[in-house]
Design an enzyme around this catalytic site. Structure first.
Site: not given
Ligand SMILES: *Cc1c(COP(=O)(O)O)cnc(C)c1O
Length: 356
Positions: A35, A128
């Site tokens: 993402k 969250r």
């Molecule tokens: C963005 C996200 C991740 C990955 O996070 P990083 O800090 O980029 O490793 C993992 N799980 C969820 C639910 C996320 O939204």
């Protein structure tokens, strides 16, 4: 082509391999999270080549783009009910917390003669997403009763809203919940997903309790950092991405504006320090492209003064480099800087494949 972000695929592959190897030693599978790269297909393929078991993204548009890469897809954001047809069609796993939504996924899966795998998110205190860690029972029973759904596991997300750090203690809490679900409901629950890049420090220091067998990693791979303490992970590249902007003006100007001061383009009253007359450059790079707080000049003697929608103003007085109009300036990116520049349609994404 400016502005642009150059992406080094060999370094992505290297970082992925290193993290996958480190996790495999502790029986942890890695979901590569795309993402922060806006689901960039080349970056995703480099992650897949590097050995991640799943590709994961939080946006449907992104994950739909990754169809041609033949490994399971995991949807990260709690799905919107309005996107469930895409969810079932294009992804194999999703993180969920609402039984009403999971029921809709079940109906869609049955309709399409498919199985969709659910990872139930447990909120261990970060506030969250997820069902609260004390009352998951009813949701668990609800999921177990549904057709078209495979109850594949539980997971948690930390350090995102509340800043709660992953620890041996909250990871053990998650394992205890898994244990209880397995025992009480006879569900095998193969996946226990212990979080994002902020959980890497536990793996790195050998503190991850046995039984956590999945992590969802974006930032760790792309920026070479674990995010709990922001420390560089040894053996990883932290220069995969480089942002370039083009210089459109270089002039010596006073450091204080002249005239009555109102508010800037974003409604803030700007503040200035008088450092006398300084050489400054204006770069064709603004808030439509980047987040000025998230970019760091590679030239240590250049300082960012500010940015409006389309212009970045930098102080080059102390720089030893010879900048000129028409030339470029390069920047390293933080997570926020990378996210914004990869998301902006104005910033070109240029793949470099140079050897490392
Ligand atoms: C963005 C996200 C991740 C990955 O996070 P990083 O800090 O980029 O490793 C993992 N799980 C969820 C639910 C996320 O939204």
């Amino acid at each position: 082509m400016n502005p642009r972000v150059e992406i080094n695929l060999k370094k992505i592959r290297h970082n992925t391999e290193t993290i996958v190897t480190m996790c495999r030693r502790m029986n942890i599978d890695v979901a590569g999270v795309t993402k922060v790269c806006s689901g960039n297909v080349d970056a995703a393929r480099a992650m897949a080549d590097g050995g991640v078991k799943y590709l994961a993204d939080s946006r449907m548009e992104n994950i739909c783009n990754l169809q041609d890469i033949n490994i399971p897809k995991m949807f990260l954001r709690i799905p919107m009910q309005s996107e469930i047809d895409y969810l079932v069609r294009y992804t194999d796993y999703s993180l969920n917390s609402e039984i009403a939504t999971i029921k809709k996924i079940s109906m869609e899966a049955v309709k399409r003669h498919k199985k969709h795998s659910i990872i139930l998110m447990i909120d261990l205190g970060d506030l969250r997403e997820g069902v609260w860690h004390e009352d998951f029972q009813e949701t668990v029973r609800g999921i177990a009763a549904l057709e078209g759904i495979e109850f594949a596991g539980i997971g948690t997300n930390l350090t995102c809203y509340g800043g709660v750090l992953p620890s041996k203690s909250n990871m053990t809490m998650l394992l205890n919940i898994a244990h209880e679900i397995r025992k009480r409901y006879g569900i095998s629950l193969p996946i226990i997903s212990g979080g994002n890049s902020s959980s890497l420090h536990l793996v790195d220091r050998g503190l991850m309790p046995e039984g956590i067998n999945n992590l969802r990693i974006g930032e760790g791979i792309f920026l070479g950092r674990e995010t709990a303490f922001g420390k560089k992970i040894s053996g990883l590249y932290d220069d995969i991405f480089t942002l370039y902007g083009e210089i459109v003006e270089i002039k010596r100007k006073p450091s204080l504006p002249c005239g009555e001061i109102g508010v800037d383009a974003f409604g803030k009253t700007p503040e200035f320090v008088d450092r006398g007359s300084r050489m400054r450059a204006v770069i064709a790079l603004g808030r439509q492209d980047i987040n000025p707080e998230g970019i760091i000049p590679e030239d240590k003697d250049v300082y960012i003064l500010g940015a409006s929608s389309d212009h970045l103003i930098v102080d080059i007085e102390e720089s030893l480099s010879k900048y000129e109009v028409g030339g470029e300036m390069s920047f390293r990116l933080t997570y926020g800087g990378l996210l914004q520049s990869m998301t902006s349609g104005y910033v070109k994404k240029v793949i470099v494949n140079e050897n490392i």
